[in-house]
Design a protein around this motif. Structure first.
Motif, PDB file in Angstrom:
ATOM      1  N   THR A   1      24.868 -20.063 -10.394  1.00 26.93           N
ATOM      2  CA  THR A   1      25.591 -19.285  -9.381  1.00 26.93           C
ATOM      3  C   THR A   1      25.918 -20.110  -8.138  1.00 26.93           C
ATOM      4  O   THR A   1      26.563 -19.593  -7.227  1.00 26.93           O
ATOM      5  N   ASP A   2      25.478 -21.374  -8.118  1.00 30.74           N
ATOM      6  CA  ASP A   2      25.685 -22.251  -6.958  1.00 30.74           C
ATOM      7  C   ASP A   2      25.232 -21.558  -5.677  1.00 30.74           C
ATOM      8  O   ASP A   2      25.989 -21.415  -4.711  1.00 30.74           O
ATOM      9  N   SER A   3      23.981 -21.113  -5.681  1.00 28.00           N
ATOM     10  CA  SER A   3      23.480 -20.362  -4.535  1.00 28.00           C
ATOM     11  C   SER A   3      22.045 -20.766  -4.208  1.00 28.00           C
ATOM     12  O   SER A   3      21.281 -21.186  -5.089  1.00 28.00           O
ATOM     13  N   TRP A   4      21.704 -20.664  -2.910  1.00 26.20           N
ATOM     14  CA  TRP A   4      20.360 -20.922  -2.410  1.00 26.20           C
ATOM     15  C   TRP A   4      19.761 -19.609  -1.897  1.00 26.20           C
ATOM     16  O   TRP A   4      20.484 -18.752  -1.399  1.00 26.20           O
ATOM     17  N   CYS A   5      18.452 -19.506  -1.994  1.00 22.34           N
ATOM     18  CA  CYS A   5      17.775 -18.369  -1.379  1.00 22.34           C
ATOM     19  C   CYS A   5      16.336 -18.762  -1.066  1.00 22.34           C
ATOM     20  O   CYS A   5      15.728 -19.544  -1.816  1.00 22.34           O
TER      21      CYS A   5
ATOM     22  N   SER B   1      27.110 -25.496  -2.437  1.00 24.84           N
ATOM     23  CA  SER B   1      26.840 -24.614  -1.309  1.00 24.84           C
ATOM     24  C   SER B   1      25.664 -25.134  -0.481  1.00 24.84           C
ATOM     25  O   SER B   1      24.754 -25.785  -0.998  1.00 24.84           O
TER      26      SER B   1
ATOM     27  N   SER C   1      19.839 -22.553   2.556  1.00 27.05           N
ATOM     28  CA  SER C   1      19.679 -21.379   3.407  1.00 27.05           C
ATOM     29  C   SER C   1      19.439 -21.762   4.860  1.00 27.05           C
ATOM     30  O   SER C   1      19.888 -21.072   5.782  1.00 27.05           O
TER      31      SER C   1
ATOM     32  N   TYR D   1      17.358 -23.311  -5.557  1.00 28.73           N
ATOM     33  CA  TYR D   1      18.780 -23.414  -5.881  1.00 28.73           C
ATOM     34  C   TYR D   1      18.994 -23.063  -7.349  1.00 28.73           C
ATOM     35  O   TYR D   1      18.269 -23.538  -8.230  1.00 28.73           O
TER      36      TYR D   1
END
Length: 428
Positions: free
Chosen positions: A287-291, A249, A252, A283
């Motif tokens: 969950t393969d997510s950035w924030c 992904s 952000s 990262y």
């Protein structure tokens, strides 16, 4: 004109290799070829030249000389794996069997499983002419070891990444070539074979990007692409077991990372956005997510930094003689470990890298001097005094650097002769 018919090169009455393909089974073929027998080498290539039969593999191994005269091979290997790593280059020159033994993974896997594998420090430097060179330091014998030259495509590259996979493979990837521009190329050096190899190219061209290793997978994110200073937000991962890159992904926001670290299984990045504003992103591989992240860790975070045994450390002064420790409970960098012996603020004495080495923290400076900090002896980072935790591994060039800096100031030449670009630890 009648077509010339060549005589068969294999006797069809004695071998089933040339039976009509319409016969599906050997049993069916025997009905039409009385007295025939199954060929022992059905993949034989017809030839009019006589060939010398090759000895079987068991015969070849039986005729080979032993690795060490008077000892079975298993005991000989048990002896050879205990030879110090500094002598392995000479071992490869003894004979072909020793060369093949040391060129394979079996030899070094045994060293690792028995706890005799050694860690060396690999330093990649850039001189004032933008030429890349690299050196290996043996901390046991405190010697700098020769290495094969860096491949041509990275001899003058800028903004490329560097990481270690499997403990013994040093990867160089991406970057910008002065002539060809931004690259996707990936190469790696094996500490076991002492050679460079190619790996699959990245999916996107990028330079000045962030990179890290999590669970022996190489992650890259952000950076700049060809054609101006266009920031990227794309990210990808390389799995050496599958030998391929895949996209993950996006970040952000587009970013040119200047500092990054893996802490508690998460990848933290800090850099500049499109408007040169300071940004931070984290990262999470699960969950393969950035924030975005704005806590106290990022606010007081400096480069270089590293995570060791669940603690996050960062350089607190220019010469690297004082370390800061992140306190997760207070979300601050209040704790510190001070050597009480500071070297100065010159570029040559600037701490360029902070890496873990044999369970300790290793500080490498631009003049190639190396200090070691045994943080395991101090459970409380505020313990006093802290100077007993520090050890000098290589003091190479400190006096020489002092004289050189003084001479450069007097002559008006203040440019650093060379500086460290990357530093990694490889095991073999």
């Amino acid at each position: 004109m009648e077509r010339m018919i060549q005589p068969p090169l294999v006797d069809t009455t004695a071998c089933l290799c040339r039976v009509d393909a319409g016969l599906k089974t050997v049993a069916g073929a025997k009905k039409f070829v009385p007295g025939s027998k199954l060929c022992l080498q059905p993949s034989i290539k017809p030839s009019i030249h006589p060939t010398r039969p090759k000895p079987a593999r068991t015969d070849r191994s039986r005729n080979q000389p032993p690795l060490l005269p008077g000892l079975p091979d298993d005991l000989a290997i048990a002896c050879l794996i205990r030879v110090p790593r500094v002598e392995h280059r000479k071992l490869r020159l003894v004979c072909k069997r020793w060369y093949r033994l040391l060129a394979g993974n079996f030899f070094y896997s045994l060293r690792k499983s028995l706890g005799v594998a050694e860690e060396w420090i690999y330093v990649i430097k850039r001189d004032r002419d933008n030429k890349i060179s690299w050196h290996a330091f043996d901390p046991i014998y405190q010697l700098w070891q020769p290495l094969p030259p860096v491949p041509k495509e990275y001899s003058e590259a800028l903004g490329f990444g560097c990481a270690v996979l499997s403990g013994c493979h040093l990867y160089l990837f991406g970057g910008r070539d002065p002539i060809k521009g931004t690259m996707r190329r990936v190469i790696f050096y094996s500490a076991r074979t002492n050679k460079w190899h190619r790996a699959p190219d990245m999916l996107r061209r990028r330079h000045v990007f962030g990179s890290c290793v999590i669970n022996n997978c190489l992650y890259v994110a952000g950076g700049e692409n060809e054609g101006g200073h266009r920031s990227l937000k794309s990210a990808e991962v390389y799995d050496p077991n599958k030998n391929r890159w895949t996209f993950i992904s996006d970040m952000s926001t587009p970013m040119v990372p200047i500092i990054g670290v893996v802490y508690e299984g998460k990848w933290y990045l800090k850099g500049f956005g499109a408007q040169r504003q300071v940004l931070s992103d984290v990262y999470q591989p699960e969950t393969d997510s950035w924030c975005p992240v704005y806590d106290g860790m990022v606010a007081g975070w400096r480069n270089p930094s590293v995570s060791l045994n669940g603690h996050l450390y960062s350089i607190d002064c220019k010469d690297g003689c004082k370390l800061r420790v992140y306190d997760e409970e207070s979300s601050s960098w209040g704790k510190s470990i001070d050597s009480k012996l500071h070297l100065g603020n010159s570029k040559a004495l600037e701490a360029a890298a902070l890496v873990p080495l044999n369970g300790k923290l290793c500080i490498i400076r631009n003049n190639m001097s190396i200090s070691l900090v045994d943080v395991s002896k101090c459970e409380d980072a505020n313990c006093a005094p802290g100077e007993h935790l520090w050890e000098t591994l290589a003091g190479k060039g400190q006096l020489k650097t002092l004289v050189t800096n003084l001479w450069s100031s007097l002559s008006g030449r203040s440019r650093l002769k060379s500086h460290i670009v990357h530093c990694q630890v490889l095991q073999a």
